[in-house]
Design a protein around this motif. Structure first.
Motif, PDB file in Angstrom:
ATOM      1  N   VAL A 161      -6.756   0.999   6.094  1.00 59.88           N
ATOM      2  CA  VAL A 161      -6.244  -0.199   5.431  1.00 59.88           C
ATOM      3  C   VAL A 161      -4.810   0.058   4.968  1.00 59.88           C
ATOM      4  CG1 VAL A 161      -6.526  -1.702   3.434  1.00 59.88           C
ATOM      5  CG2 VAL A 161      -8.516  -1.003   4.745  1.00 59.88           C
ATOM      6  N   VAL A 186      -2.408   1.901   6.308  1.00 56.48           N
ATOM      7  CA  VAL A 186      -1.376   1.739   7.341  1.00 56.48           C
ATOM      8  C   VAL A 186      -1.294   0.311   7.857  1.00 56.48           C
ATOM      9  CG1 VAL A 186      -1.214   4.078   8.250  1.00 56.48           C
ATOM     10  CG2 VAL A 186      -2.961   2.561   9.133  1.00 56.48           C
ATOM     11  N   SER A 187      -2.250  -0.512   7.495  1.00 55.83           N
ATOM     12  CA  SER A 187      -2.237  -1.884   8.006  1.00 55.83           C
ATOM     13  C   SER A 187      -1.617  -2.882   7.035  1.00 55.83           C
ATOM     14  CB  SER A 187      -3.669  -2.337   8.340  1.00 55.83           C
ATOM     15  OG  SER A 187      -4.289  -1.398   9.179  1.00 55.83           O
ATOM     16  N   MET A 188      -1.279  -2.401   5.835  1.00 56.52           N
ATOM     17  CA  MET A 188      -0.757  -3.328   4.828  1.00 56.52           C
ATOM     18  C   MET A 188       0.754  -3.485   4.964  1.00 56.52           C
ATOM     19  SD  MET A 188      -2.270  -2.920   1.053  1.00 56.52           S
ATOM     20  CE  MET A 188      -2.754  -1.222   1.230  1.00 56.52           C
ATOM     21  N   PRO A 189       1.252  -4.721   4.923  1.00 56.78           N
ATOM     22  CA  PRO A 189       2.701  -4.884   4.894  1.00 56.78           C
ATOM     23  C   PRO A 189       3.237  -4.370   3.552  1.00 56.78           C
ATOM     24  CG  PRO A 189       1.587  -6.984   5.326  1.00 56.78           C
ATOM     25  CD  PRO A 189       0.540  -6.008   4.911  1.00 56.78           C
ATOM     26  N   PHE A 233       5.896  -5.081   1.949  1.00 56.32           N
ATOM     27  CA  PHE A 233       6.417  -6.105   1.034  1.00 56.32           C
ATOM     28  C   PHE A 233       5.289  -6.849   0.343  1.00 56.32           C
ATOM     29  CE2 PHE A 233       5.580  -9.318   4.263  1.00 56.32           C
ATOM     30  CZ  PHE A 233       5.781  -8.620   5.442  1.00 56.32           C
ATOM     31  N   TRP A 234       4.180  -6.999   1.027  1.00 54.69           N
ATOM     32  CA  TRP A 234       3.040  -7.692   0.405  1.00 54.69           C
ATOM     33  C   TRP A 234       2.426  -6.814  -0.677  1.00 54.69           C
ATOM     34  CZ3 TRP A 234      -2.364  -6.610   0.738  1.00 54.69           C
ATOM     35  CH2 TRP A 234      -3.188  -7.631   0.202  1.00 54.69           C
ATOM     36  N   LEU A 254       4.508  -6.930  -3.780  1.00 52.36           N
ATOM     37  CA  LEU A 254       4.329  -8.159  -4.557  1.00 52.36           C
ATOM     38  C   LEU A 254       2.997  -8.153  -5.299  1.00 52.36           C
ATOM     39  CD1 LEU A 254       5.774 -10.704  -1.978  1.00 52.36           C
ATOM     40  CD2 LEU A 254       6.697 -10.219  -4.238  1.00 52.36           C
ATOM     41  N   MET A 255       1.955  -7.648  -4.640  1.00 49.84           N
ATOM     42  CA  MET A 255       0.641  -7.592  -5.278  1.00 49.84           C
ATOM     43  C   MET A 255       0.656  -6.637  -6.474  1.00 49.84           C
ATOM     44  SD  MET A 255      -1.632  -9.556  -3.988  1.00 49.84           S
ATOM     45  CE  MET A 255      -0.658 -10.917  -3.838  1.00 49.84           C
ATOM     46  N   SER A 291      13.272   2.469   6.505  1.00 45.42           N
ATOM     47  CA  SER A 291      13.007   1.068   6.845  1.00 45.42           C
ATOM     48  C   SER A 291      12.256   0.398   5.707  1.00 45.42           C
ATOM     49  CB  SER A 291      12.185   0.980   8.125  1.00 45.42           C
ATOM     50  OG  SER A 291      12.856   1.618   9.178  1.00 45.42           O
ATOM     51  N   LEU A 304      12.817  -3.123   2.487  1.00 47.37           N
ATOM     52  CA  LEU A 304      11.859  -4.117   1.995  1.00 47.37           C
ATOM     53  C   LEU A 304      11.529  -3.880   0.528  1.00 47.37           C
ATOM     54  CD1 LEU A 304       9.611  -3.979   5.150  1.00 47.37           C
ATOM     55  CD2 LEU A 304      10.976  -5.934   4.446  1.00 47.37           C
TER      56      LEU A 304
END
Lengths: 355, 313
Positions: A138, A140-143, A145-146, A149-150, A293, A297
């Motif tokens: 999970v 490595v699958s999370m953006p 930037f999201w 924010l969370m 990178s 973000l």
């Protein structure tokens, strides 16, 4: 060993040269001229001509390239078109923020990642193992930037434990160590830029000057962005550590160590982990690009004035010298860090040196 | 995630496999035995179905707004009647966005975009990268040197920054984002393909082909390439995951899909200032991205285990 290092250094030269060339042409391939993106859409032809002459943009491309290469060799990164300030000065102000962020993220990633990997491998196929690997997947699958924010929503908006953005609380400032100690430098000189660069690492600066209030505040501001940035490298490191340790633990020398009657803990750490960490070292080197990178973000979300947001703004404003200067520094850093990783690798595994 | 192979499994395989079961078929049956592979297939299957049947699933059009409707304001929180939301209020299970559009519908339609971006990016990078890698590995010498040095230069940049540069050069938009992400991922495929070609080209069956008088291209295409595809398939699957993440990042930075396109990353970006007042607008698009990316990551992991020959000794 020395021959190995020299050969690796020589191999890096054409790559750096290529990177400089690509940057030079790519920066100029961005449509829209710098004049109008900086003076405004309505700038007159004369104003733009004067602007181009002032900034040396009216020279033919090969001449511009020659000047650019000459300046880089002499250590001059030029002036920002947009701010009319030396690029080196801007890097001195912005880069430390990014270095602090990336270092903190890397430390979190390595410590937590390796620990999780070891626990998973030792409790292979248990609930802990499966759970950790699910979390890593999970992760490595999370953006980034999201997640950022969370985290702001949970820890800043809802719980109110940590500040949502910025580097220090308003009103607080970090006093550079050289000013506090009364050192005097000529503004803009090389030694001045160097000490300023060092003092702009707020955490380091506040530790050596003993300013605990700033230190506590800076760390509080760094926790959320560093954690957000660390998740992907952390998950990658945890997975690599686990699989590499599992492989090593099946080797004969581990069986021998166990047969000698060593305690399991000692077997895992002395015989297993030491050998399992080789691939982990390479991965850490490779994660640097992901960190940079991610920094673009993360800095955007947490309102941090670092090098990531600086390069992003420069690209969108067609500020050639800033883009070029930034890439030069990053490319060099890249090459140096990969060199260090290679040397470390050759040191850890002598077979590589002999090839 | 290499783990000591389970002997029972491979014995079972031998018994059920029959004499001439192809590599891909047996790999597929092994994939179905891996929890991660199955989970990945289920997630991806689900997202693909959502994308195909989007007009049937979504209650509204992704661009239709509800400004001026009774009991409706911008950024209304989710309202599900079954969960006790007042029957008076219109039902929007993921709430309304800043333009009073139904967020659930936008997310459903967004799956089409993310899937096509992920797949087409990988298709481009896969084709170009593996062709370059095959040429470099098969012909060697200066061809190899030139191609691989160019790949090194591309790899010398942090990927996202180089892609931002390319998008800035070509102009923002979904198509250019796609191209940029494809370009920066080419070296991965080229490197792996080259390495595989180098190891395969010395095999005896290739020498046999050459002795029979087959030409360079023919040997490359019919003998070498088919034997190098396994690692590329794994990288490609994982590549779809990272392409979707990168495309979302571009949307977030305002360089990718432009409004009013329903793209998850740009949906998130448009509402990020509202994180304190309307967190649902940030929460759902992120979850959508995460689930899709997770699906491809799990499938990639499962494939790696299924195709790894060291596991079926």
């Amino acid at each position: 060993m020395l021959r190995f290092i020299v050969r690796r250094l020589l191999l890096a030269i054409p790559v750096i040269f290529g990177i400089l060339l690509v940057t030079f042409f790519l920066a100029r391939a961005i449509p829209g001229d710098p004049c109008r993106s900086i003076l405004g859409e309505k700038a007159t032809e004369e104003a733009c001509e004067r602007f181009a002459r002032n900034k040396g943009l009216d020279e033919p491309l090969p001449v511009q390239l020659g000047i650019y290469m000459r300046d880089i060799v002499t250590g001059d990164l030029g002036d920002s078109i947009r701010f009319s300030r030396p690029v080196s000065q801007m890097l001195v102000e912005r880069l430390p923020m990014t270095i602090e962020l990336a270092t903190a993220a890397l430390i979190i990633a390595v410590v937590v990642g390796v620990t999780l990997g070891v626990i998973s491998a030792m409790r292979h196929n248990s609930a802990v193992d499966v759970g950790t690997m699910v979390v890593a997947n999970v992760g490595v699958s999370m953006p980034v930037f999201w997640l950022g924010l969370m985290l702001i929503w949970l820890f800043a908006a809802t719980l109110g434990w940590l500040p949502p953005s910025g580097r220090l609380t308003a009103g607080l400032s970090s006093e550079p160590f050289f000013e506090k100690w009364g050192w005097d430098f000529k503004e803009g000189s090389f030694p001045f830029l160097t000490v300023e660069f060092i003092s702009n690492h707020f955490i380091f600066n506040s530790i050596i000057t003993g300013d605990w209030e700033v230190l506590r505040d800076a760390i509080k501001h760094l926790i959320l962005p560093a954690f957000a940035l660390s998740t992907i490298p952390m998950a990658v490191i945890a997975r690599i550590t686990r699989s590499s340790l599992l492989e090593v633990m099946g080797r004969d020398y581990v069986r021998t160590a166990r047969a000698k009657g060593s305690r399991e803990r000692r077997v895992v750490i002395r015989h297993g982990l030491r050998n399992a960490l080789l691939p982990v070292t390479t991965i850490i080197g490779l994660q640097l690009g992901a960190l940079l990178s991610g920094a673009v973000l993360t800095e955007t979300i947490f309102g941090l004035a670092g090098a990531g947001t600086m390069i992003f703004d420069a690209i969108t404003a067609r500020d050639f010298p800033v883009i070029q200067g930034f890439v030069v520094v990053i490319a060099t850093l890249y090459v140096v860090i990969n060199l260090i990783v290679d040397i470390l690798y050759a040191y850890l595994d002598p077979r590589i040196r002999l090839e | 995630m290499t783990q000591p192979s389970e002997p029972v499994e491979s014995e079972e395989l031998l018994l059920t496999a029959g004499p001439a079961k192809g590599l891909w078929r047996s790999a597929f049956s092994r994939l179905l035995r891996r929890k991660s592979g199955v989970a990945g297939l289920i997630i991806i299957g689900f997202i693909v179905l959502v994308a195909i049947f989007a007009p049937l699933i979504a209650p509204h059009s992704p661009t239709e707004d509800f400004i001026g409707e009774p009991n409706t304001t911008r950024r209304d929180p989710p309202c599900v009647h079954l969960l006790g939301c007042d029957e008076e209020l219109p039902e929007h299970i993921m709430g309304l966005d800043g333009n009073a559009r139904d967020q659930f519908s936008r997310i459903v339609y967004g799956s089409r975009l993310s899937l096509s971006v992920g797949l087409s990016t990988v298709a481009i990078a896969f084709t170009v990268g593996s062709t370059l890698g095959a040429i470099a590995g098969y012909w060697g010498r200066w061809v190899d040197n030139v191609i691989m040095r160019v790949m090194d230069v591309i790899l010398g940049f942090p990927a996202l920054l180089l892609a931002i540069g390319i998008v800035a050069a070509l102009g923002p938009g979904l198509r250019n984002t796609l191209l940029a992400i494809a370009i920066v991922s080419i070296p991965q495929y080229a490197r792996v393909m080259r390495a595989s070609v180098l190891s395969v080209k010395e095999e005896e069956f290739v020498a046999a082909s050459r002795a029979l008088g087959a030409g360079g291209w023919r040997i490359l295409l019919t003998r070498v390439v088919p034997n190098t595809l396994t690692p590329l398939v794994v990288i490609g699957t994982l590549g779809v995951a990272s392409a979707i993440l990168d495309a979302a990042a571009f949307g977030f930075l305002g360089l990718g899909a432009q409004p009013p396109t329903a793209e998850w990353g740009s949906m998130l970006a448009a509402e990020r200032q509202q994180i304190f007042s309307a967190p649902h607008l940030v929460f759902f698009p992120g979850i959508a991205i995460m689930i899709t990316v997770l699906g491809f990551n799990l499938l990639g992991d499962g494939l790696r285990d299924a195709l790894d020959p060291s596991l079926n000794e």
